[in-house]
Design a protein around this motif. Sequence first.
Motif, PDB file in Angstrom:
ATOM      1  N   GLU A  94      32.202  32.341   5.548  1.00  0.00           N
ATOM      2  CA  GLU A  94      32.230  31.672   6.855  1.00  0.00           C
ATOM      3  C   GLU A  94      31.882  30.196   6.707  1.00  0.00           C
ATOM      4  O   GLU A  94      32.535  29.332   7.315  1.00  0.00           O
ATOM      5  N   GLY A  95      30.859  29.906   5.893  1.00  0.00           N
ATOM      6  CA  GLY A  95      30.398  28.518   5.759  1.00  0.00           C
ATOM      7  C   GLY A  95      31.529  27.593   5.329  1.00  0.00           C
ATOM      8  O   GLY A  95      31.772  26.549   5.951  1.00  0.00           O
ATOM      9  N   ALA A  96      32.237  27.961   4.269  1.00  0.00           N
ATOM     10  CA  ALA A  96      33.297  27.088   3.740  1.00  0.00           C
ATOM     11  C   ALA A  96      34.474  27.006   4.710  1.00  0.00           C
ATOM     12  O   ALA A  96      35.084  25.942   4.876  1.00  0.00           O
ATOM     13  N   ALA A  97      34.767  28.137   5.380  1.00  0.00           N
ATOM     14  CA  ALA A  97      35.897  28.135   6.333  1.00  0.00           C
ATOM     15  C   ALA A  97      35.595  27.231   7.525  1.00  0.00           C
ATOM     16  O   ALA A  97      36.455  26.462   7.976  1.00  0.00           O
ATOM     17  N   VAL A  98      34.364  27.298   8.010  1.00  0.00           N
ATOM     18  CA  VAL A  98      33.989  26.473   9.162  1.00  0.00           C
ATOM     19  C   VAL A  98      33.977  24.994   8.770  1.00  0.00           C
ATOM     20  O   VAL A  98      34.539  24.141   9.468  1.00  0.00           O
ATOM     21  N   LEU A  99      33.368  24.692   7.613  1.00  0.00           N
ATOM     22  CA  LEU A  99      33.321  23.280   7.155  1.00  0.00           C
ATOM     23  C   LEU A  99      34.728  22.716   6.964  1.00  0.00           C
ATOM     24  O   LEU A  99      34.952  21.522   7.198  1.00  0.00           O
ATOM     25  N   SER A 100      35.674  23.563   6.572  1.00  0.00           N
ATOM     26  CA  SER A 100      37.050  23.100   6.347  1.00  0.00           C
ATOM     27  C   SER A 100      37.709  22.649   7.653  1.00  0.00           C
ATOM     28  O   SER A 100      38.694  21.914   7.630  1.00  0.00           O
ATOM     29  N   GLN A 101      37.151  23.111   8.790  1.00  0.00           N
ATOM     30  CA  GLN A 101      37.692  22.668  10.087  1.00  0.00           C
ATOM     31  C   GLN A 101      37.129  21.309  10.489  1.00  0.00           C
ATOM     32  O   GLN A 101      37.721  20.595  11.283  1.00  0.00           O
ATOM     33  N   TYR A 102      35.958  20.971   9.954  1.00  0.00           N
ATOM     34  CA  TYR A 102      35.312  19.701  10.304  1.00  0.00           C
ATOM     35  C   TYR A 102      35.621  18.589   9.295  1.00  0.00           C
ATOM     36  O   TYR A 102      35.479  17.411   9.609  1.00  0.00           O
ATOM     37  N   CYS A 103      35.965  18.978   8.073  1.00  0.00           N
ATOM     38  CA  CYS A 103      36.079  18.000   6.976  1.00  0.00           C
ATOM     39  C   CYS A 103      37.460  18.078   6.328  1.00  0.00           C
ATOM     40  O   CYS A 103      38.018  19.170   6.197  1.00  0.00           O
ATOM     41  N   ASP A 104      37.955  16.935   5.872  1.00  0.00           N
ATOM     42  CA  ASP A 104      39.230  16.899   5.141  1.00  0.00           C
ATOM     43  C   ASP A 104      39.005  17.017   3.639  1.00  0.00           C
ATOM     44  O   ASP A 104      39.927  17.357   2.886  1.00  0.00           O
ATOM     45  N   ILE A 105      37.805  16.667   3.199  1.00  0.00           N
ATOM     46  CA  ILE A 105      37.379  16.870   1.804  1.00  0.00           C
ATOM     47  C   ILE A 105      35.928  17.344   1.866  1.00  0.00           C
ATOM     48  O   ILE A 105      35.126  16.797   2.637  1.00  0.00           O
ATOM     49  N   ILE A 106      35.599  18.359   1.072  1.00  0.00           N
ATOM     50  CA  ILE A 106      34.203  18.816   0.985  1.00  0.00           C
ATOM     51  C   ILE A 106      33.675  18.473  -0.407  1.00  0.00           C
ATOM     52  O   ILE A 106      34.272  18.860  -1.417  1.00  0.00           O
ATOM     53  N   ALA A 107      32.579  17.723  -0.434  1.00  0.00           N
ATOM     54  CA  ALA A 107      31.957  17.339  -1.706  1.00  0.00           C
ATOM     55  C   ALA A 107      30.636  18.087  -1.842  1.00  0.00           C
ATOM     56  O   ALA A 107      29.888  18.212  -0.869  1.00  0.00           O
ATOM     57  N   VAL A 108      30.367  18.587  -3.042  1.00  0.00           N
ATOM     58  CA  VAL A 108      29.208  19.475  -3.238  1.00  0.00           C
ATOM     59  C   VAL A 108      28.420  19.079  -4.483  1.00  0.00           C
ATOM     60  O   VAL A 108      29.001  18.855  -5.550  1.00  0.00           O
ATOM     61  N   ARG A 109      27.100  18.995  -4.341  1.00  0.00           N
ATOM     62  CA  ARG A 109      26.202  18.877  -5.514  1.00  0.00           C
ATOM     63  C   ARG A 109      25.345  20.128  -5.589  1.00  0.00           C
ATOM     64  O   ARG A 109      24.641  20.472  -4.632  1.00  0.00           O
ATOM     65  N   ALA A 110      25.407  20.812  -6.715  1.00  0.00           N
ATOM     66  CA  ALA A 110      24.616  22.044  -6.906  1.00  0.00           C
ATOM     67  C   ALA A 110      24.257  22.174  -8.377  1.00  0.00           C
ATOM     68  O   ALA A 110      25.095  22.523  -9.205  1.00  0.00           O
ATOM     69  N   PHE A 111      23.005  21.875  -8.710  1.00  0.00           N
ATOM     70  CA  PHE A 111      22.526  21.923 -10.097  1.00  0.00           C
ATOM     71  C   PHE A 111      22.339  23.370 -10.567  1.00  0.00           C
ATOM     72  O   PHE A 111      22.218  24.276  -9.749  1.00  0.00           O
ATOM     73  N   PRO A 112      22.222  23.559 -11.888  1.00  0.00           N
ATOM     74  CA  PRO A 112      21.892  24.896 -12.404  1.00  0.00           C
ATOM     75  C   PRO A 112      20.406  25.189 -12.238  1.00  0.00           C
ATOM     76  O   PRO A 112      19.598  24.271 -12.094  1.00  0.00           O
TER      77      PRO A 112
END
Length: 313
Positions: A94-112
């Motif tokens: 749901e999170g990614a699907a909803v964000l895709s409606q608000y954003c044209d590009i999604i940028a993510v930082r997630a360390f190990p």
Amino acid sequence: MKNYINLSDIEDLPELLEDALKLKEHNSDPELGKGKTLGMLFFNPSLRTRLSTEKAAKLLGMEVMVMNVNSDGWALEFEDGVVMDSNKAEHIKEGAAVLSQYCDIIAVRAFPELKDKDKDNAEMVMNGFKEYASVPILNLESATGHPLQALTDALTILELKQVKRPKVVLTWAPHPRALPHAVPNSFVEMMQKMDVDFTITHPVGYELNSDVTKDTPIIHDQEEALKDADFVYVKNWSSYEHYGDVLRADNAWTFNLEKLQHTNNARVMHCLPVRRNIVIADEVLDSDNSVVIHQANNRTFAAQAVLKKLLKN
Ligand code: CP
């Protein structure tokens, strides 16, 4: 370019670098991103990546939204098929699907987490966004790679090299904390794509993933490796074999003036942030050999060139 998650997403590296160099001279596309929104999600802290990518997007006319996920968002579940009775309130589906409606590009930082090698190598966060978002994904540093930093590093070497095929050395340096492998991994992969004489040097036990280093020469004698280097990239990383461990914390590998003297008056690079007098000595960081500030400036133009490619997709 559909996504920029790994260096393998680059279709034409010389063209991308040339565009970044041109953008540095002249902002030729101030309207390309008009009416488009970049959403940036940070699971970890950042100074350069956050602000240079925001600046790059704004130079293209984009709107930018930033969220520090851990403090501001719902905790996300990435596992499939789980009963969500823990603290994780929202699924990536749901999170990614909803964000895709608000954003044209999604940028993510997630360390190990640097606890479970297989889990970190699975890149669950980045791949979760890739799978469930319907817009391009931009990697702002993941568990195993930092491709925006590597593009910046290539740009910096291209700009500053004084010989056609410079000698570039990646040297490990000490650090009190366990750091990820993302920056050295991507730097190694980028140097393998460039016309440079490339060597890695580190103490025994600090071998990077051999799937990344492949046949790049590795020398355990730092002094020997540094001989005649035109560029020295200084970086700490934790052990990959003894996953996430700090095996030594002495200062024998700190990059100082004595080390610099083995080189061909090398340009000294680091992705920043850098711990002074642990990773690199003041005398080097404050010298004309240090190009770390120049390098950080290039983050904007590398990001701008990548955003252009993603917008044009
Ligand atoms: N080099 C780099 O990624 O810097 P930040 O962690 O400050 O973004």
